[in-house]
Design a protein around this motif. Sequence first.
Motif, PDB file in Angstrom:
ATOM      1  N   TYR A   1       0.868  -1.004  -0.039  1.00 62.12           N
ATOM      2  CA  TYR A   1      -0.362   0.216   0.098  1.00 62.12           C
ATOM      3  C   TYR A   1       0.843   1.109   0.613  1.00 62.12           C
ATOM      4  O   TYR A   1       1.823   1.447   0.687  1.00 62.12           O
ATOM      5  CB  TYR A   1      -0.909   0.016   1.218  1.00 62.12           C
ATOM      6  N   LEU A   2       0.715   2.522  -0.600  1.00 64.26           N
ATOM      7  CA  LEU A   2       0.901   3.363  -0.365  1.00 64.26           C
ATOM      8  C   LEU A   2      -0.106   4.752   0.184  1.00 64.26           C
ATOM      9  O   LEU A   2      -0.672   4.517   0.455  1.00 64.26           O
ATOM     10  CB  LEU A   2       0.896   4.066  -1.666  1.00 64.26           C
ATOM     11  N   LEU A   3       1.130   4.715   1.337  1.00 65.65           N
ATOM     12  CA  LEU A   3       0.545   5.328   1.917  1.00 65.65           C
ATOM     13  C   LEU A   3       0.687   7.486   1.763  1.00 65.65           C
ATOM     14  O   LEU A   3       2.546   7.884   1.701  1.00 65.65           O
ATOM     15  CB  LEU A   3       1.338   5.444   3.724  1.00 65.65           C
ATOM     16  N   HIS A   4       0.023   8.318   1.836  1.00 60.98           N
ATOM     17  CA  HIS A   4       0.536  10.002   1.650  1.00 60.98           C
ATOM     18  C   HIS A   4       0.241  10.423   3.332  1.00 60.98           C
ATOM     19  O   HIS A   4      -1.098  10.302   3.993  1.00 60.98           O
ATOM     20  CB  HIS A   4      -0.382  10.246   0.571  1.00 60.98           C
TER      21      HIS A   4
ATOM     22  N   ALA B   1      -2.112   5.066  18.102  1.00 59.69           N
ATOM     23  CA  ALA B   1      -0.175   5.958  18.578  1.00 59.69           C
ATOM     24  C   ALA B   1      -0.180   7.174  18.807  1.00 59.69           C
ATOM     25  O   ALA B   1      -1.303   7.512  19.639  1.00 59.69           O
ATOM     26  CB  ALA B   1      -0.735   6.411  16.912  1.00 59.69           C
ATOM     27  N   ASP B   2       1.053   7.405  19.049  1.00 56.46           N
ATOM     28  CA  ASP B   2       1.566   7.981  19.917  1.00 56.46           C
ATOM     29  C   ASP B   2       0.693   9.852  19.246  1.00 56.46           C
ATOM     30  O   ASP B   2       1.222   9.928  18.044  1.00 56.46           O
ATOM     31  CB  ASP B   2       3.038   8.806  20.275  1.00 56.46           C
ATOM     32  N   PRO B   3      -0.404  10.378  20.570  1.00 56.95           N
ATOM     33  CA  PRO B   3      -1.284  11.387  19.973  1.00 56.95           C
ATOM     34  C   PRO B   3      -0.203  11.857  19.479  1.00 56.95           C
ATOM     35  O   PRO B   3      -0.481  12.808  18.261  1.00 56.95           O
ATOM     36  CB  PRO B   3      -1.693  11.384  21.353  1.00 56.95           C
ATOM     37  N   LEU B   4       1.261  12.481  19.937  1.00 60.51           N
ATOM     38  CA  LEU B   4       1.539  13.783  19.392  1.00 60.51           C
ATOM     39  C   LEU B   4       2.452  13.757  18.871  1.00 60.51           C
ATOM     40  O   LEU B   4       2.603  14.111  17.103  1.00 60.51           O
ATOM     41  CB  LEU B   4       3.097  14.463  20.408  1.00 60.51           C
ATOM     42  N   ALA B   5       3.191  11.839  18.039  1.00 57.65           N
ATOM     43  CA  ALA B   5       3.470  12.209  16.794  1.00 57.65           C
ATOM     44  C   ALA B   5       2.947  11.370  15.828  1.00 57.65           C
ATOM     45  O   ALA B   5       2.938  12.541  14.533  1.00 57.65           O
ATOM     46  CB  ALA B   5       4.363  10.504  16.667  1.00 57.65           C
ATOM     47  N   ALA B   6       1.270  11.319  16.019  1.00 54.72           N
ATOM     48  CA  ALA B   6       0.413  10.768  15.152  1.00 54.72           C
ATOM     49  C   ALA B   6       0.361  12.440  14.302  1.00 54.72           C
ATOM     50  O   ALA B   6      -0.607  12.680  13.377  1.00 54.72           O
ATOM     51  CB  ALA B   6      -1.312  10.440  15.711  1.00 54.72           C
ATOM     52  N   GLN B   7       0.689  13.663  15.039  1.00 47.89           N
ATOM     53  CA  GLN B   7      -0.128  14.819  14.996  1.00 47.89           C
ATOM     54  C   GLN B   7       0.367  15.487  14.282  1.00 47.89           C
ATOM     55  O   GLN B   7       0.345  16.133  13.043  1.00 47.89           O
ATOM     56  CB  GLN B   7      -0.354  15.980  16.143  1.00 47.89           C
ATOM     57  N   ALA B   8       2.112  14.872  14.294  1.00 53.34           N
ATOM     58  CA  ALA B   8       3.406  16.029  14.062  1.00 53.34           C
ATOM     59  C   ALA B   8       3.044  15.053  12.138  1.00 53.34           C
ATOM     60  O   ALA B   8       3.707  15.926  11.278  1.00 53.34           O
ATOM     61  CB  ALA B   8       4.383  16.060  14.806  1.00 53.34           C
ATOM     62  N   LEU B   9       2.991  13.846  12.565  1.00 51.29           N
ATOM     63  CA  LEU B   9       2.920  13.167  11.040  1.00 51.29           C
ATOM     64  C   LEU B   9       1.574  13.613  10.151  1.00 51.29           C
ATOM     65  O   LEU B   9       1.386  13.104   9.204  1.00 51.29           O
ATOM     66  CB  LEU B   9       3.260  11.688  10.675  1.00 51.29           C
ATOM     67  N   GLY B  10       0.640  14.228  10.539  1.00 51.48           N
ATOM     68  CA  GLY B  10      -0.555  14.583   9.745  1.00 51.48           C
ATOM     69  C   GLY B  10      -1.093  13.438   9.756  1.00 51.48           C
ATOM     70  O   GLY B  10      -2.228  13.489   8.595  1.00 51.48           O
ATOM     71  N   LEU B  11      -1.056  12.515  10.624  1.00 53.24           N
ATOM     72  CA  LEU B  11      -2.643  11.030  10.524  1.00 53.24           C
ATOM     73  C   LEU B  11      -3.847  11.847  10.666  1.00 53.24           C
ATOM     74  O   LEU B  11      -4.401  10.600  11.033  1.00 53.24           O
ATOM     75  CB  LEU B  11      -1.303  10.102  11.354  1.00 53.24           C
ATOM     76  N   ALA B  12      -4.311  12.229  12.137  1.00 54.96           N
ATOM     77  CA  ALA B  12      -4.819  12.418  12.199  1.00 54.96           C
ATOM     78  C   ALA B  12      -5.643  13.609  11.558  1.00 54.96           C
ATOM     79  O   ALA B  12      -4.922  14.491  11.802  1.00 54.96           O
ATOM     80  CB  ALA B  12      -5.233  12.891  13.610  1.00 54.96           C
ATOM     81  N   ALA B  13      -7.438  13.688  10.955  1.00 58.44           N
ATOM     82  CA  ALA B  13      -7.420  14.633  10.842  1.00 58.44           C
ATOM     83  C   ALA B  13      -7.956  15.874  11.615  1.00 58.44           C
ATOM     84  O   ALA B  13      -7.609  15.877  12.661  1.00 58.44           O
ATOM     85  CB  ALA B  13      -9.171  14.349   9.510  1.00 58.44           C
ATOM     86  N   CYS B  14      -7.847  17.267  11.052  1.00 59.75           N
ATOM     87  CA  CYS B  14      -6.980  18.878  11.302  1.00 59.75           C
ATOM     88  C   CYS B  14      -8.472  19.662  10.296  1.00 59.75           C
ATOM     89  O   CYS B  14      -8.387  19.149   9.680  1.00 59.75           O
ATOM     90  CB  CYS B  14      -6.197  18.883  11.890  1.00 59.75           C
TER      91      CYS B  14
ATOM     92  N   HIS C   1      -5.632  19.343   6.729  1.00 61.21           N
ATOM     93  CA  HIS C   1      -6.493  18.111   6.256  1.00 61.21           C
ATOM     94  C   HIS C   1      -7.205  17.275   6.560  1.00 61.21           C
ATOM     95  O   HIS C   1      -8.220  17.444   7.431  1.00 61.21           O
ATOM     96  CB  HIS C   1      -5.003  17.787   5.425  1.00 61.21           C
ATOM     97  N   ASP C   2      -7.776  16.421   6.061  1.00 61.23           N
ATOM     98  CA  ASP C   2      -8.309  15.762   6.399  1.00 61.23           C
ATOM     99  C   ASP C   2      -7.812  14.181   6.578  1.00 61.23           C
ATOM    100  O   ASP C   2      -8.432  13.243   7.093  1.00 61.23           O
ATOM    101  CB  ASP C   2      -9.613  14.322   4.536  1.00 61.23           C
ATOM    102  N   GLY C   3      -6.122  13.810   6.811  1.00 65.54           N
ATOM    103  CA  GLY C   3      -5.326  12.842   7.509  1.00 65.54           C
ATOM    104  C   GLY C   3      -5.159  12.347   6.436  1.00 65.54           C
ATOM    105  O   GLY C   3      -5.273  12.899   5.512  1.00 65.54           O
ATOM    106  N   TYR C   4      -4.033  11.415   7.200  1.00 66.63           N
ATOM    107  CA  TYR C   4      -3.657   9.989   5.772  1.00 66.63           C
ATOM    108  C   TYR C   4      -4.706   9.334   5.064  1.00 66.63           C
ATOM    109  O   TYR C   4      -5.335   9.272   5.463  1.00 66.63           O
ATOM    110  CB  TYR C   4      -3.461   9.141   6.692  1.00 66.63           C
ATOM    111  N   ARG C   5      -3.744   9.437   3.172  1.00 71.50           N
ATOM    112  CA  ARG C   5      -4.465   8.973   2.674  1.00 71.50           C
ATOM    113  C   ARG C   5      -3.644   7.093   2.462  1.00 71.50           C
ATOM    114  O   ARG C   5      -2.467   6.931   2.284  1.00 71.50           O
ATOM    115  CB  ARG C   5      -4.511   9.241   1.349  1.00 71.50           C
ATOM    116  N   LEU C   6      -4.351   6.521   1.622  1.00 68.20           N
ATOM    117  CA  LEU C   6      -4.022   4.847   2.019  1.00 68.20           C
ATOM    118  C   LEU C   6      -4.646   4.053   0.784  1.00 68.20           C
ATOM    119  O   LEU C   6      -5.541   4.678   0.859  1.00 68.20           O
ATOM    120  CB  LEU C   6      -4.194   3.800   3.068  1.00 68.20           C
ATOM    121  N   ARG C   7      -3.903   3.840  -0.075  1.00 66.33           N
ATOM    122  CA  ARG C   7      -4.177   2.957  -2.006  1.00 66.33           C
ATOM    123  C   ARG C   7      -3.562   2.261  -1.954  1.00 66.33           C
ATOM    124  O   ARG C   7      -2.149   1.611  -1.698  1.00 66.33           O
ATOM    125  CB  ARG C   7      -4.539   4.129  -2.959  1.00 66.33           C
TER     126      ARG C   7
END
Length: 251
Positions: A7-10, A77-90, A93-99
């Motif tokens: 899978y490709l993660l963005h 995930a560690d909340p701060l790491a997830a936020q720094a990586l942009g994994l969580a919607a805010c 942006h809508d958070g990560y994308r996976l295809r």
Amino acid sequence: MTTAPLYLLHTQPDPRLLTTWMVRHRTPDPGEALHGLLRAAFGTQAPQPFRYLDERRGLLAYTTLDAPAMAEQVALADPLAAQALGLAACSNHDGYRLRSFPTQWSQDKELGFEVRVRPTVRSGQKEQDAFLHAVTLAGGPQGTLVDRQAVYTQWLREHLAGHEGVPRQPWQGAVQLLDVQLSAFARSRVMRRTQPAGDNTRKGRAIEGPDAILTGRLHVTDPAAFAHLLARGVGRHRAYGFGMLLLQRAG
């Protein structure tokens, strides 16, 4: 030879939080910072190889985690790491994308590629720029005639083919390179940490070396091996932002 689904993660890392992480962990190297953030967020399931393009285009990574597994990892995930990586919607942006990414490729498929690499060779106990190593071997005035693009192209060919005397790996012989260009070059410093010593601290050292982007065209010669190559990446420092093969239609 079986291959796991790929899978490709963005994601869109937050530049402010990424900088804060770098300051907190005393590293000037974004690759090491993103490596640490991915480890903090995913543990041993951290996606790699990855490529951080820039603040606008974000981070791309290959992973074997499917949508349910990825959602579970992000939830834990560690909340701060997830936020720094942009994994969580805010709000931005809508958070990560996976295809899903192909693991079945037709033989002789022609593709365009781009890969960021650190083309080094072993010289004694140290890594040395493959180009500078070639200049040294050429010696004398001939050293000035060594072509950097040719050296890095040969380095890439050797890494894709494997090394004589070393057992064959599942990803070797995956492709035939049709043409290669050196699209960008710089010298950069990367940080690497030693294993924890008796005082439980990891000492960091800066390693200066080549930072090159190679582009070109390739033929898929072994589809199963090609799937392994994509999941593995090219060269060393693959867990730190190097070696991810980005693909596009040829031409």
